[in-house]
Design a protein around this motif. Structure first.
Motif, PDB file in Angstrom:
ATOM      1  N   ARG A   1       0.832  -1.201   0.000  1.00 24.18           N
ATOM      2  CA  ARG A   1       0.000   0.000   0.000  1.00 24.18           C
ATOM      3  C   ARG A   1       0.869   1.253   0.000  1.00 24.18           C
ATOM      4  O   ARG A   1       0.588   2.221  -0.732  1.00 24.18           O
TER       5      ARG A   1
ATOM      6  N   GLU B   1       0.798   4.216  -2.846  1.00 25.91           N
ATOM      7  CA  GLU B   1       0.515   5.616  -2.533  1.00 25.91           C
ATOM      8  C   GLU B   1       1.693   6.527  -2.885  1.00 25.91           C
ATOM      9  O   GLU B   1       1.497   7.648  -3.377  1.00 25.91           O
TER      10      GLU B   1
ATOM     11  N   ALA C   1       1.644   6.894  -6.688  1.00 35.16           N
ATOM     12  CA  ALA C   1       0.562   7.778  -7.122  1.00 35.16           C
ATOM     13  C   ALA C   1       0.891   9.243  -6.840  1.00 35.16           C
ATOM     14  O   ALA C   1       0.500  10.138  -7.604  1.00 35.16           O
ATOM     15  N   ALA C   2       1.623   9.508  -5.774  1.00 35.87           N
ATOM     16  CA  ALA C   2       1.966  10.882  -5.401  1.00 35.87           C
ATOM     17  C   ALA C   2       2.886  11.548  -6.427  1.00 35.87           C
ATOM     18  O   ALA C   2       3.041  12.771  -6.418  1.00 35.87           O
TER      19      ALA C   2
ATOM     20  N   VAL D   1      -6.596   9.410  -3.824  1.00 38.81           N
ATOM     21  CA  VAL D   1      -6.120   8.032  -3.735  1.00 38.81           C
ATOM     22  C   VAL D   1      -6.967   7.324  -2.680  1.00 38.81           C
ATOM     23  O   VAL D   1      -6.937   7.686  -1.498  1.00 38.81           O
TER      24      VAL D   1
ATOM     25  N   TYR E   1      -8.486   3.722  -0.718  1.00 37.76           N
ATOM     26  CA  TYR E   1      -8.011   2.407  -0.281  1.00 37.76           C
ATOM     27  C   TYR E   1      -9.140   1.672   0.438  1.00 37.76           C
ATOM     28  O   TYR E   1      -9.879   2.278   1.223  1.00 37.76           O
TER      29      TYR E   1
END
Length: 386
Positions: A89, A93, A96-97, A105, A107
């Protein structure tokens, strides 16, 4: 194989919930030729290479797939309760940042409940997720839900745990290592260190998950070539829920039932540490053991190597980094951009206690749950486990 898909417009979101409430099981298609939709991004075509085999070095920079429009991405986890999932995870993340246009984002953690996993994906679609990356612990039971999400215009990319179906049609692509080869390679190494004879066990994760079954199939292939090896769990992988505590209980039961166990192949090194403690508690010789890498798994070998002469270990990468590729492919599909990164990654043994050039890597200043091959830096791992 090449596929193309279209990104949903915001105006289409109201339709999504209605689609998800239907009971019909539609296969959907990522190669539809109807470009008549409305809204920005509608009709954008992308070429996604499906099913290619490669290595970690083939992974590209995410900047090629970010696009320009605001986009929402989600990680739908079938189970989020162990360190492997937490690290994965964090990688998702962090990746994606790197895209400024990813504005949200999301979850979800299905907590090892297939019905909740189905509900989670439906909810993410209704919330407007453009991309859903998912570890499918529930196997083919999730396929109809994924097909509906695909038909609704969401770019869905399963990784490591497969829902079955057809990549490039039912969803964008499936990203993983070559699972069966992973199992066969570790079993071959384990059997060799066992001297080609003895009792072998394969430890899996959550009961019924497709990933552990794929590893088990590879172990079976290796055992079939060695008639003096007995696979004690011949009906399938031993369920441990990928948790050290349960692994310790399960292995303790196996020791009681079978007595002598000469080798173990596991699909989670982080859980294997519980099994090692079961051998210690039982006062039994430690077996030859192979798994994917984990800091404590390596450190335990150094702790016991001088008192347990039969105890040798080998690992392949825990490959948390494949979640980045799954995100890349989902973004490319949603943004109408090409992606030719491999879908399936060949792994090799990276730690081997019998090889001076591949000695296990134990980092005493890192948490026990750290995974050095994960794709996170040492500092990132320290921060995650503070």
């Amino acid at each position: 194989m090449r596929i193309r898909t279209r990104r949903r417009s915001a105006a289409a979101l109201g339709v999504v919930a209605a689609v998800l409430l239907t009971t019909a099981c539609s296969t959907g298609s990522l190669s539809g030729s109807d470009d008549s939709g409305s809204g920005e991004g509608s009709g954008a075509a992308s070429d996604i290479t499906v099913g290619e085999i490669g290595v970690q070095g083939d992974i590209q920079d995410i900047s090629a797939f970010c696009g320009d429009e605001d986009i929402t991405v989600a990680l739908a986890d079938g189970f989020g309760g162990n360190s492997w999932r937490k690290i994965t995870r964090a990688i998702f993340e962090a990746e994606a940042a790197k895209c400024d246009n990813i504005t949200k984002v999301l979850y979800t953690d299905a907590q090892n409940d297939t019905q909740k996993a189905i509900s989670d994906i439906n909810s993410l679609v209704a919330q407007g997720a453009d991309v859903i990356v998912t570890f499918v612990d529930g196997g083919e039971a999730l396929l109809p839900t994924i097909q509906k999400a695909t038909e609704a215009g969401v770019a869905v990319v399963p990784f490591v745990g497969s829902p079955g179906g057809t990549p490039g049609k039912d969803y964008v692509d499936f990203v993983s290592e070559d699972i069966t080869t992973y199992g066969r390679n570790l079993a071959d190494w384990t059997i060799e260190k066992m001297g080609g004879a003895g009792n072998l066990v394969m430890l899996g994760g959550i009961a019924g998950n497709s990933y552990s079954q794929g590893v088990f199939d590879g172990v079976v292939e290796a055992v079939e070539a060695h008639p003096d090896v007995t696979l004690l769990n011949e009906d399938g992988p031993v369920a441990t829920d990928w948790e050290p505590g349960k692994t310790q209980q399960v292995v303790a039961g196996l020791i009681t039932k079978y007595g002598d166990i000469d080798g173990i192949v596991a699909d989670y090194g982080g859980g294997s540490v519980g099994g090692i403690r079961a051998f210690e508690a039982a006062g039994k010789p430690f077996p030859v053991w192979s798994a994917n890498d984990s800091n404590e798994f390596a450190c335990l070998w150094y702790e016991y190597k001088d008192t347990q002469p039969t105890y040798q270990i080998a690992t392949e990468s825990s490959r948390n980094w494949v979640v980045s590729v799954a995100l890349h492919k989902g973004l490319a599909a949603a943004n109408g951009l090409p992606n030719d990164e491999p879908s399936i990654y060949n792994l090799e043994i990276i730690e081997d206690s019998t090889d001076p050039d591949k000695q296990p890597q134990c980092e005493a200043d890192l948490p026990a749950d750290a995974i050095l091959s994960s794709g996170l830096s040492v500092e990132e791992l320290k921060a995650l486990f503070q």
